[in-house]
Design a protein around this motif. Structure first.
Motif, mmCIF file in Angstrom:
data_model
loop_
_atom_site.group_PDB
_atom_site.id
_atom_site.type_symbol
_atom_site.label_atom_id
_atom_site.label_comp_id
_atom_site.label_asym_id
_atom_site.label_seq_id
_atom_site.Cartn_x
_atom_site.Cartn_y
_atom_site.Cartn_z
ATOM 1 N N GLU A 113 0.840 -1.188 0.000
ATOM 2 C CA GLU A 113 0.000 0.000 0.000
ATOM 3 C C GLU A 113 0.883 1.249 0.000
ATOM 4 O O GLU A 113 2.027 1.202 0.463
ATOM 5 C CB GLU A 113 -0.927 -0.008 1.238
ATOM 6 N N GLU A 114 0.338 2.359 -0.503
ATOM 7 C CA GLU A 114 1.125 3.593 -0.562
ATOM 8 C C GLU A 114 1.072 4.350 0.753
ATOM 9 O O GLU A 114 1.811 5.314 0.960
ATOM 10 C CB GLU A 114 0.615 4.477 -1.702
ATOM 11 N N THR A 115 0.140 3.969 1.621
ATOM 12 C CA THR A 115 0.070 4.556 2.958
ATOM 13 C C THR A 115 -0.114 3.437 3.977
ATOM 14 O O THR A 115 -0.770 2.437 3.681
ATOM 15 C CB THR A 115 -1.102 5.553 3.089
ATOM 16 N N PHE A 116 0.499 3.620 5.158
ATOM 17 C CA PHE A 116 0.256 2.677 6.260
ATOM 18 C C PHE A 116 -0.526 3.375 7.369
ATOM 19 O O PHE A 116 -0.655 2.866 8.477
ATOM 20 C CB PHE A 116 1.577 2.116 6.806
ATOM 21 N N ALA A 117 -1.045 4.583 7.049
ATOM 22 C CA ALA A 117 -1.776 5.362 8.058
ATOM 23 C C ALA A 117 -3.149 4.763 8.328
ATOM 24 O O ALA A 117 -3.700 4.935 9.414
ATOM 25 C CB ALA A 117 -1.907 6.810 7.605
ATOM 26 N N ALA A 118 -3.719 4.079 7.340
ATOM 27 C CA ALA A 118 -5.025 3.443 7.536
ATOM 28 C C ALA A 118 -4.809 2.021 8.043
ATOM 29 O O ALA A 118 -3.821 1.383 7.699
ATOM 30 C CB ALA A 118 -5.792 3.423 6.221
ATOM 31 N N PRO A 119 -5.748 1.521 8.838
ATOM 32 C CA PRO A 119 -5.652 0.119 9.256
ATOM 33 C C PRO A 119 -6.135 -0.798 8.140
ATOM 34 O O PRO A 119 -6.602 -0.337 7.104
ATOM 35 C CB PRO A 119 -6.602 0.059 10.447
ATOM 36 N N ILE A 120 -5.994 -2.086 8.350
ATOM 37 C CA ILE A 120 -6.622 -3.088 7.481
ATOM 38 C C ILE A 120 -7.711 -3.770 8.307
ATOM 39 O O ILE A 120 -7.473 -4.119 9.471
ATOM 40 C CB ILE A 120 -5.589 -4.111 6.970
ATOM 41 N N PHE A 131 -4.567 -18.726 12.615
ATOM 42 C CA PHE A 131 -3.915 -17.503 12.156
ATOM 43 C C PHE A 131 -2.687 -17.259 13.019
ATOM 44 O O PHE A 131 -2.735 -17.425 14.235
ATOM 45 C CB PHE A 131 -4.905 -16.338 12.296
ATOM 46 N N ARG A 132 -1.578 -16.870 12.394
ATOM 47 C CA ARG A 132 -0.327 -16.646 13.130
ATOM 48 C C ARG A 132 0.087 -15.189 12.981
ATOM 49 O O ARG A 132 0.007 -14.622 11.890
ATOM 50 C CB ARG A 132 0.762 -17.577 12.594
ATOM 51 N N ILE A 133 0.494 -14.593 14.097
ATOM 52 C CA ILE A 133 0.952 -13.198 14.031
ATOM 53 C C ILE A 133 2.184 -12.996 14.900
ATOM 54 O O ILE A 133 2.301 -13.613 15.971
ATOM 55 C CB ILE A 133 -0.187 -12.213 14.406
ATOM 56 N N GLY A 134 3.104 -12.194 14.392
ATOM 57 C CA GLY A 134 4.323 -11.884 15.122
ATOM 58 C C GLY A 134 4.479 -10.381 15.249
ATOM 59 O O GLY A 134 3.530 -9.676 15.556
ATOM 60 N N GLY A 135 5.674 -9.902 14.989
ATOM 61 C CA GLY A 135 5.951 -8.473 15.097
ATOM 62 C C GLY A 135 6.445 -7.930 13.770
ATOM 63 O O GLY A 135 6.336 -8.590 12.739
ATOM 64 N N PRO A 136 6.994 -6.713 13.809
ATOM 65 C CA PRO A 136 7.435 -6.056 12.578
ATOM 66 C C PRO A 136 8.702 -6.662 11.957
ATOM 67 O O PRO A 136 9.037 -6.342 10.822
ATOM 68 C CB PRO A 136 7.679 -4.603 13.016
ATOM 69 N N ASP A 137 9.378 -7.525 12.687
ATOM 70 C CA ASP A 137 10.560 -8.206 12.160
ATOM 71 C C ASP A 137 10.199 -9.685 11.971
ATOM 72 O O ASP A 137 9.575 -10.296 12.846
ATOM 73 C CB ASP A 137 11.719 -8.073 13.166
ATOM 74 N N GLY A 157 -2.156 0.636 13.778
ATOM 75 C CA GLY A 157 -1.078 1.035 14.673
ATOM 76 C C GLY A 157 0.107 0.108 14.508
ATOM 77 O O GLY A 157 0.467 -0.248 13.385
ATOM 78 N N PRO A 158 0.723 -0.321 15.624
ATOM 79 C CA PRO A 158 1.932 -1.137 15.526
ATOM 80 C C PRO A 158 1.669 -2.477 14.821
ATOM 81 O O PRO A 158 2.579 -3.056 14.224
ATOM 82 C CB PRO A 158 2.348 -1.369 16.984
ATOM 83 N N ALA A 159 0.421 -2.968 14.857
ATOM 84 C CA ALA A 159 0.115 -4.259 14.227
ATOM 85 C C ALA A 159 0.033 -4.151 12.711
ATOM 86 O O ALA A 159 0.067 -5.176 12.012
ATOM 87 C CB ALA A 159 -1.200 -4.812 14.770
ATOM 88 N N ARG A 160 -0.041 -2.925 12.193
ATOM 89 C CA ARG A 160 -0.242 -2.739 10.751
ATOM 90 C C ARG A 160 0.852 -3.433 9.937
ATOM 91 O O ARG A 160 0.573 -3.935 8.843
ATOM 92 C CB ARG A 160 -0.291 -1.222 10.436
ATOM 93 N N LEU A 161 2.073 -3.422 10.479
ATOM 94 C CA LEU A 161 3.193 -4.013 9.730
ATOM 95 C C LEU A 161 3.713 -5.292 10.393
ATOM 96 O O LEU A 161 4.848 -5.717 10.160
ATOM 97 C CB LEU A 161 4.310 -2.992 9.541
ATOM 98 N N ALA A 162 2.869 -5.919 11.195
ATOM 99 C CA ALA A 162 3.264 -7.189 11.823
ATOM 100 C C ALA A 162 3.239 -8.313 10.783
ATOM 101 O O ALA A 162 2.367 -8.356 9.919
ATOM 102 C CB ALA A 162 2.308 -7.522 12.964
ATOM 103 N N PHE A 163 4.208 -9.211 10.888
ATOM 104 C CA PHE A 163 4.186 -10.416 10.048
ATOM 105 C C PHE A 163 3.027 -11.306 10.481
ATOM 106 O O PHE A 163 2.730 -11.406 11.677
ATOM 107 C CB PHE A 163 5.514 -11.175 10.167
ATOM 108 N N HIS A 164 2.373 -11.937 9.520
ATOM 109 C CA HIS A 164 1.217 -12.783 9.816
ATOM 110 C C HIS A 164 1.015 -13.777 8.683
ATOM 111 O O HIS A 164 1.526 -13.571 7.574
ATOM 112 C CB HIS A 164 -0.039 -11.915 9.994
ATOM 113 N N GLY A 165 0.260 -14.815 8.968
ATOM 114 C CA GLY A 165 -0.031 -15.816 7.948
ATOM 115 C C GLY A 165 -1.111 -16.770 8.450
ATOM 116 O O GLY A 165 -1.596 -16.643 9.579
#
Ligand code: MD6
Ligand code: FE
Length: 193
Positions: A113-120, A131-137, A157-165
Protein backbone atom coordinates in the motif's frame (compact mmCIF):
# COMPACT_ATOMS: atom_id res chain seq x y z
CA UNK A 1 -10.91 -8.41 17.49
CA UNK A 2 -14.68 -8.58 17.38
CA UNK A 3 -15.91 -12.19 17.69
CA UNK A 4 -18.87 -12.74 15.40
CA UNK A 5 -19.25 -9.05 14.50
CA UNK A 6 -21.38 -10.47 11.68
CA UNK A 7 -24.18 -12.76 12.90
CA UNK A 8 -25.23 -15.74 10.82
CA UNK A 9 -27.78 -13.88 8.63
CA UNK A 10 -25.20 -11.15 7.97
CA UNK A 11 -22.62 -13.82 7.07
CA UNK A 12 -25.07 -15.44 4.65
CA UNK A 13 -25.70 -12.03 3.05
CA UNK A 14 -21.95 -11.37 2.78
CA UNK A 15 -21.39 -14.72 1.06
CA UNK A 16 -24.09 -13.76 -1.45
CA UNK A 17 -22.40 -10.40 -2.01
CA UNK A 18 -19.06 -12.12 -2.58
CA UNK A 19 -20.68 -14.55 -5.03
CA UNK A 20 -21.88 -11.51 -6.99
CA UNK A 21 -18.35 -10.03 -6.91
CA UNK A 22 -16.87 -13.33 -8.12
CA UNK A 23 -19.44 -13.53 -10.93
CA UNK A 24 -18.00 -10.28 -12.31
CA UNK A 25 -14.38 -10.78 -11.22
CA UNK A 26 -13.67 -14.53 -11.15
CA UNK A 27 -11.26 -15.99 -8.61
CA UNK A 28 -7.78 -16.39 -10.06
CA UNK A 29 -4.65 -18.18 -8.84
CA UNK A 30 -1.87 -15.69 -8.09
CA UNK A 31 1.73 -16.65 -8.83
CA UNK A 32 4.80 -15.94 -6.75
CA UNK A 33 6.98 -13.21 -8.21
CA UNK A 34 10.03 -14.53 -10.12
CA UNK A 35 9.46 -18.26 -9.47
CA UNK A 36 5.90 -18.33 -10.85
CA UNK A 37 4.93 -20.88 -8.18
CA UNK A 38 1.12 -20.78 -7.69
CA UNK A 39 -0.39 -19.69 -4.37
CA UNK A 40 -2.64 -22.30 -2.74
CA UNK A 41 -5.13 -19.49 -2.02
CA UNK A 42 -7.37 -18.23 -4.82
CA UNK A 43 -8.09 -14.52 -4.98
CA UNK A 44 -10.24 -11.79 -6.40
CA UNK A 45 -10.91 -8.17 -5.45
CA UNK A 46 -13.53 -5.47 -5.32
CA UNK A 47 -13.12 -1.71 -5.08
CA UNK A 48 -11.20 0.83 -7.18
CA UNK A 49 -7.96 -1.14 -6.73
CA UNK A 50 -7.17 -4.81 -6.38
CA UNK A 51 -4.08 -6.69 -5.25
CA UNK A 52 -2.49 -9.07 -7.73
CA UNK A 53 0.69 -11.11 -7.85
CA UNK A 54 2.37 -12.66 -10.87
CA UNK A 55 5.90 -13.19 -12.20
CA UNK A 56 6.29 -9.39 -12.49
CA UNK A 57 5.67 -8.88 -8.77
CA UNK A 58 3.04 -7.79 -6.25
CA UNK A 59 0.97 -4.69 -6.98
CA UNK A 60 -2.39 -2.96 -6.83
CA UNK A 61 -4.13 -2.37 -10.14
CA UNK A 62 -7.56 -1.04 -11.21
CA UNK A 63 -8.57 -4.10 -13.23
CA UNK A 64 -8.80 -7.88 -13.02
CA UNK A 65 -6.01 -9.76 -14.87
CA UNK A 66 -8.74 -10.45 -17.48
CA UNK A 67 -8.99 -6.68 -18.07
CA UNK A 68 -12.36 -5.71 -16.52
CA UNK A 69 -12.49 -3.13 -13.70
CA UNK A 70 -13.04 -4.68 -10.24
CA UNK A 71 -16.67 -4.52 -9.06
CA UNK A 72 -17.56 -2.09 -6.24
CA UNK A 73 -17.08 -2.96 -2.57
CA UNK A 74 -20.42 -4.28 -1.18
CA UNK A 75 -22.27 -1.78 1.04
CA UNK A 76 -22.21 -4.06 4.09
CA UNK A 77 -18.40 -4.08 4.00
CA UNK A 78 -18.19 -0.29 3.74
CA UNK A 79 -20.55 -0.09 6.73
CA UNK A 80 -18.29 -2.37 8.75
CA UNK A 81 -15.27 -0.22 7.80
CA UNK A 82 -17.07 2.93 9.01
CA UNK A 83 -17.99 1.23 12.27
CA UNK A 84 -14.64 -0.38 13.03
CA UNK A 85 -11.73 1.21 11.19
CA UNK A 86 -11.60 4.62 12.90
CA UNK A 87 -10.34 6.05 9.62
CA UNK A 88 -11.45 9.33 7.96
CA UNK A 89 -11.46 7.90 4.43
CA UNK A 90 -13.10 4.96 2.68
CA UNK A 91 -11.15 1.84 1.75
CA UNK A 92 -10.12 1.74 -1.91
CA UNK A 93 -9.38 -1.99 -2.12
CA UNK A 94 -10.87 -5.20 -0.81
CA UNK A 95 -8.93 -8.43 -1.33
CA UNK A 96 -11.00 -11.61 -1.30
CA UNK A 97 -9.05 -14.78 -0.43
CA UNK A 98 -10.54 -18.26 -0.83
CA UNK A 99 -8.97 -21.22 0.98
CA UNK A 100 -10.00 -24.63 -0.33
CA UNK A 101 -8.70 -27.95 1.02
CA UNK A 102 -5.07 -27.67 2.12
CA UNK A 103 -4.66 -23.95 1.32
CA UNK A 104 -2.51 -21.82 3.61
CA UNK A 105 -0.60 -18.55 3.52
CA UNK A 106 2.99 -18.07 4.54
CA UNK A 107 4.18 -15.44 6.98
CA UNK A 108 4.18 -12.03 5.28
CA UNK A 109 3.85 -8.30 5.82
CA UNK A 110 1.30 -6.19 3.93
CA UNK A 111 3.37 -3.33 2.60
CA UNK A 112 2.33 -2.84 -1.01
CA UNK A 113 0.00 0.00 0.00
CA UNK A 114 1.13 3.59 -0.56
CA UNK A 115 0.07 4.56 2.96
CA UNK A 116 0.26 2.68 6.26
CA UNK A 117 -1.78 5.36 8.06
CA UNK A 118 -5.03 3.44 7.54
CA UNK A 119 -5.65 0.12 9.26
CA UNK A 120 -6.62 -3.09 7.48
CA UNK A 121 -10.00 -4.60 8.37
CA UNK A 122 -10.04 -8.41 8.10
CA UNK A 123 -13.32 -10.38 7.99
CA UNK A 124 -13.73 -14.17 8.16
CA UNK A 125 -16.37 -16.38 6.55
CA UNK A 126 -16.62 -20.17 6.63
CA UNK A 127 -14.15 -22.62 8.11
CA UNK A 128 -11.91 -21.62 11.01
CA UNK A 129 -8.34 -20.51 10.36
CA UNK A 130 -5.30 -21.01 12.52
CA UNK A 131 -3.91 -17.50 12.16
CA UNK A 132 -0.33 -16.65 13.13
CA UNK A 133 0.95 -13.20 14.03
CA UNK A 134 4.32 -11.88 15.12
CA UNK A 135 5.95 -8.47 15.10
CA UNK A 136 7.43 -6.06 12.58
CA UNK A 137 10.56 -8.21 12.16
CA UNK A 138 10.26 -11.65 10.55
CA UNK A 139 12.32 -13.10 13.42
CA UNK A 140 9.98 -11.75 16.13
CA UNK A 141 8.22 -14.35 18.26
CA UNK A 142 4.83 -15.36 16.86
CA UNK A 143 1.64 -16.68 18.42
CA UNK A 144 -1.36 -18.32 16.81
CA UNK A 145 -5.09 -18.20 17.44
CA UNK A 146 -8.27 -19.22 15.68
CA UNK A 147 -10.37 -16.94 13.53
CA UNK A 148 -14.01 -17.96 13.17
CA UNK A 149 -16.78 -17.18 10.74
CA UNK A 150 -18.13 -13.68 11.31
CA UNK A 151 -15.08 -12.42 13.21
CA UNK A 152 -13.70 -9.00 12.34
CA UNK A 153 -10.16 -7.91 13.12
CA UNK A 154 -8.41 -4.55 12.81
CA UNK A 155 -4.72 -4.41 11.91
CA UNK A 156 -3.79 -0.88 12.87
CA UNK A 157 -1.08 1.04 14.67
CA UNK A 158 1.93 -1.14 15.53
CA UNK A 159 0.12 -4.26 14.23
CA UNK A 160 -0.24 -2.74 10.75
CA UNK A 161 3.19 -4.01 9.73
CA UNK A 162 3.26 -7.19 11.82
CA UNK A 163 4.19 -10.42 10.05
CA UNK A 164 1.22 -12.78 9.82
CA UNK A 165 -0.03 -15.82 7.95
CA UNK A 166 -2.51 -18.68 7.96
CA UNK A 167 -1.05 -22.02 9.16
CA UNK A 168 -4.11 -24.00 8.12
CA UNK A 169 -7.86 -24.01 7.76
CA UNK A 170 -9.92 -26.46 9.83
CA UNK A 171 -12.01 -28.43 7.33
CA UNK A 172 -15.61 -29.01 8.38
CA UNK A 173 -15.57 -26.42 11.19
CA UNK A 174 -18.33 -24.27 9.66
CA UNK A 175 -21.51 -24.94 7.70
CA UNK A 176 -21.63 -21.46 6.11
CA UNK A 177 -20.12 -22.41 2.73
CA UNK A 178 -21.88 -25.43 1.21
CA UNK A 179 -18.66 -26.75 -0.33
CA UNK A 180 -16.57 -25.84 2.73
CA UNK A 181 -13.45 -23.73 2.80
CA UNK A 182 -12.75 -20.26 4.08
CA UNK A 183 -13.15 -16.75 2.72
CA UNK A 184 -11.07 -13.90 4.14
CA UNK A 185 -11.87 -10.32 3.20
CA UNK A 186 -9.37 -7.52 3.81
CA UNK A 187 -10.42 -3.92 3.35
CA UNK A 188 -7.53 -1.60 2.71
CA UNK A 189 -6.63 1.98 1.91
CA UNK A 190 -3.94 1.98 -0.77
CA UNK A 191 -3.80 5.62 -1.85
CA UNK A 192 -2.50 8.29 0.54
CA UNK A 193 -5.05 10.66 2.08
C1 MD6 B 1 -6.09 -14.42 5.80
N1 MD6 B 1 -4.99 -12.35 5.92
O1 MD6 B 1 -6.59 -14.22 6.91
C2 MD6 B 1 -4.94 -13.63 5.33
N2 MD6 B 1 -3.33 -9.22 5.92
O2 MD6 B 1 -6.51 -15.26 5.03
C3 MD6 B 1 -4.04 -11.44 5.70
O3 MD6 B 1 -3.07 -11.67 5.02
C4 MD6 B 1 -4.18 -10.14 6.34
O4 MD6 B 1 -5.96 -10.78 7.75
C5 MD6 B 1 -3.35 -8.01 6.46
C6 MD6 B 1 -4.25 -7.66 7.44
C7 MD6 B 1 -5.15 -8.59 7.85
C8 MD6 B 1 -5.12 -9.87 7.33
FE1 FE C 1 -1.76 -10.04 4.87
Amino acid sequence: MWSEWFDRPAQVALVEAIRAVAAQAPFFTPLMPRTGKPFSVRMTNCGPLGWVSDRDGYRYQPAHPDGAPWPPIPAALLEAWRALADCPVEPDACLVNYYGAGAKMGLHQDRDEETFAAPILSIQLGDEAVFRIGGPDRRDKTRSFRLRSGDALIFGGPARLAFHGVDRVVAGSSTLLPKGGRINLTLRRVRPF
